[in-house]
Scaffold this motif. Structure first.
Motif, PDB file in Angstrom:
ATOM      1  N   THR A   1       0.831  -1.203   0.000  1.00  0.00           N
ATOM      2  CA  THR A   1       0.000   0.000   0.000  1.00  0.00           C
ATOM      3  C   THR A   1       0.869   1.257   0.000  1.00  0.00           C
ATOM      4  O   THR A   1       0.611   2.213  -0.747  1.00  0.00           O
ATOM      5  CB  THR A   1      -0.925   0.014   1.229  1.00  0.00           C
ATOM      6  OG1 THR A   1      -1.729  -1.169   1.237  1.00  0.00           O
ATOM      7  CG2 THR A   1      -1.833   1.221   1.228  1.00  0.00           C
ATOM      8  N   ALA A   2       1.921   1.265   0.840  1.00  0.00           N
ATOM      9  CA  ALA A   2       2.816   2.417   0.909  1.00  0.00           C
ATOM     10  C   ALA A   2       3.580   2.613  -0.394  1.00  0.00           C
ATOM     11  O   ALA A   2       3.801   3.748  -0.838  1.00  0.00           O
ATOM     12  CB  ALA A   2       3.786   2.253   2.079  1.00  0.00           C
ATOM     13  N   LEU A   3       3.978   1.518  -1.022  1.00  0.00           N
ATOM     14  CA  LEU A   3       4.695   1.623  -2.298  1.00  0.00           C
ATOM     15  C   LEU A   3       3.804   2.224  -3.379  1.00  0.00           C
ATOM     16  O   LEU A   3       4.274   2.974  -4.241  1.00  0.00           O
ATOM     17  CB  LEU A   3       5.193   0.240  -2.733  1.00  0.00           C
ATOM     18  CG  LEU A   3       6.398  -0.304  -1.955  1.00  0.00           C
ATOM     19  CD1 LEU A   3       6.590  -1.785  -2.265  1.00  0.00           C
ATOM     20  CD2 LEU A   3       7.670   0.475  -2.284  1.00  0.00           C
ATOM     21  N   ALA A   4       2.515   1.894  -3.349  1.00  0.00           N
ATOM     22  CA  ALA A   4       1.590   2.429  -4.351  1.00  0.00           C
ATOM     23  C   ALA A   4       1.482   3.950  -4.259  1.00  0.00           C
ATOM     24  O   ALA A   4       1.149   4.616  -5.251  1.00  0.00           O
ATOM     25  CB  ALA A   4       0.212   1.793  -4.185  1.00  0.00           C
ATOM     26  N   ARG A   5       1.776   4.492  -3.071  1.00  0.00           N
ATOM     27  CA  ARG A   5       1.694   5.944  -2.867  1.00  0.00           C
ATOM     28  C   ARG A   5       3.057   6.624  -2.970  1.00  0.00           C
ATOM     29  O   ARG A   5       3.146   7.843  -2.865  1.00  0.00           O
ATOM     30  CB  ARG A   5       1.093   6.248  -1.487  1.00  0.00           C
ATOM     31  CG  ARG A   5      -0.345   5.786  -1.302  1.00  0.00           C
ATOM     32  CD  ARG A   5      -0.945   6.430  -0.063  1.00  0.00           C
ATOM     33  NE  ARG A   5      -0.214   6.059   1.145  1.00  0.00           N
ATOM     34  CZ  ARG A   5      -0.593   5.127   2.009  1.00  0.00           C
ATOM     35  NH1 ARG A   5      -1.720   4.462   1.797  1.00  0.00           N
ATOM     36  NH2 ARG A   5       0.115   4.861   3.093  1.00  0.00           N
ATOM     37  N   HIS A   6       4.113   5.834  -3.137  1.00  0.00           N
ATOM     38  CA  HIS A   6       5.459   6.410  -3.114  1.00  0.00           C
ATOM     39  C   HIS A   6       5.738   7.175  -4.403  1.00  0.00           C
ATOM     40  O   HIS A   6       5.556   6.639  -5.501  1.00  0.00           O
ATOM     41  CB  HIS A   6       6.511   5.310  -2.925  1.00  0.00           C
ATOM     42  CG  HIS A   6       7.843   5.831  -2.501  1.00  0.00           C
ATOM     43  ND1 HIS A   6       8.675   6.524  -3.349  1.00  0.00           N
ATOM     44  CD2 HIS A   6       8.477   5.794  -1.301  1.00  0.00           C
ATOM     45  CE1 HIS A   6       9.778   6.877  -2.700  1.00  0.00           C
ATOM     46  NE2 HIS A   6       9.673   6.449  -1.458  1.00  0.00           N
ATOM     47  N   PRO A   7       6.178   8.430  -4.299  1.00  0.00           N
ATOM     48  CA  PRO A   7       6.374   9.239  -5.507  1.00  0.00           C
ATOM     49  C   PRO A   7       7.389   8.669  -6.494  1.00  0.00           C
ATOM     50  O   PRO A   7       7.273   8.902  -7.699  1.00  0.00           O
ATOM     51  CB  PRO A   7       6.844  10.596  -4.947  1.00  0.00           C
ATOM     52  CG  PRO A   7       7.295  10.317  -3.549  1.00  0.00           C
ATOM     53  CD  PRO A   7       6.463   9.182  -3.063  1.00  0.00           C
TER      54      PRO A   7
END
Length: 223
Positions: A85-91
């Motif tokens: 989930t965090a990777l999907a939001r990582h710029p």
């Protein structure tokens, strides 16, 4: 954010959450450690969400090419889920949707069956866990990934204790992390390590009382 600041920020975050503590703790090896790290205490939505951001940043900083995450049961299950989930939001990933999978401890004999849950294991797979002690979960994960025809390319953990195993006078030559790297020929990426803990101790006057004990412990058991 620099790699060093991410590592130091994680140590301070672990302290704030009570996940990292200083004192005297009898650890699994039987040693009395001057510090204790219990990732199971990341146990709320906010804390796990922030933890996942640290995992994601460490993986991005490593430069390792990967296609998906694998979380070994049980601790790796929420870690792989939250980190994807965090990777999907990582710029740095430009909205890339990272698949993940995990295993059951026992095979399911109904429904879809089997021991795997989540996306099909394929391509380059990063194994995600909290720490490496004996390396058992890594071995099991590598076997599962290879049996599926995929390639394990790295292990991602929260903390590298940088510590040799064995009894006094019979200490192993390498740490558990080094043994995994040598055995499987792949890197182990950690959000932080004992070196980062010591850096925070040196920089924070409120923690000065613990410096000598941690330094002595590292001199005795560290790599």
């Amino acid at each position: 954010m620099t790699i060093a600041s991410n590592r130091g920020d994680f140590v301070r975050f672990a302290l704030e959450q009570g996940v990292l503590r200083f004192g005297e703790f009898k650890v699994k090896s039987g040693r009395i450690s001057p510090y204790f790290f219990n990732a199971g205490l990341f146990n709320s939505g906010l804390s796990v969400g922030r933890l996942a951001e640290f995992y994601a940043q460490a993986l991005v900083d490593s430069g390792i090419e990967f296609d998906m995450l694998f979380g070994p049961a049980y601790k790796g299950i929420p870690l792989s889920t939250a980190t994807a989930t965090a990777l999907a939001r990582h710029p740095a990933l430009s909205g890339r949707d990272v698949p993940f999978a995990f295993n059951r401890k026992e095979a399911k004999d109904h429904g879809e069956g089997g021991v795997l849950v989540g996306a099909p294991l394929q391509g380059k797979v990063v194994i995600i866990d909290d720490v490496i002690t004996a390396g058992t979960s890594v071995r099991e994960s590598v076997d599962i990934i290879r049996q599926a025809g995929a390639e394990p390319v790295a292990v991602l953990i929260a903390l590298d204790r940088m510590e040799r195993a064995g009894r006094d006078g019979e200490l192993s030559e390498h740490s558990a992390v080094q043994d995994v790297q040598r055995t499987y020929g792949m890197p182990v990426v950690s959000i932080a390590s004992l070196t980062d803990i010591m850096s925070v101790l040196e920089a924070d006057a409120t923690l000065a009382e613990y410096r000598e004990a941690v330094q002595a412990y590292r001199a005795r058991y560290g790599i």
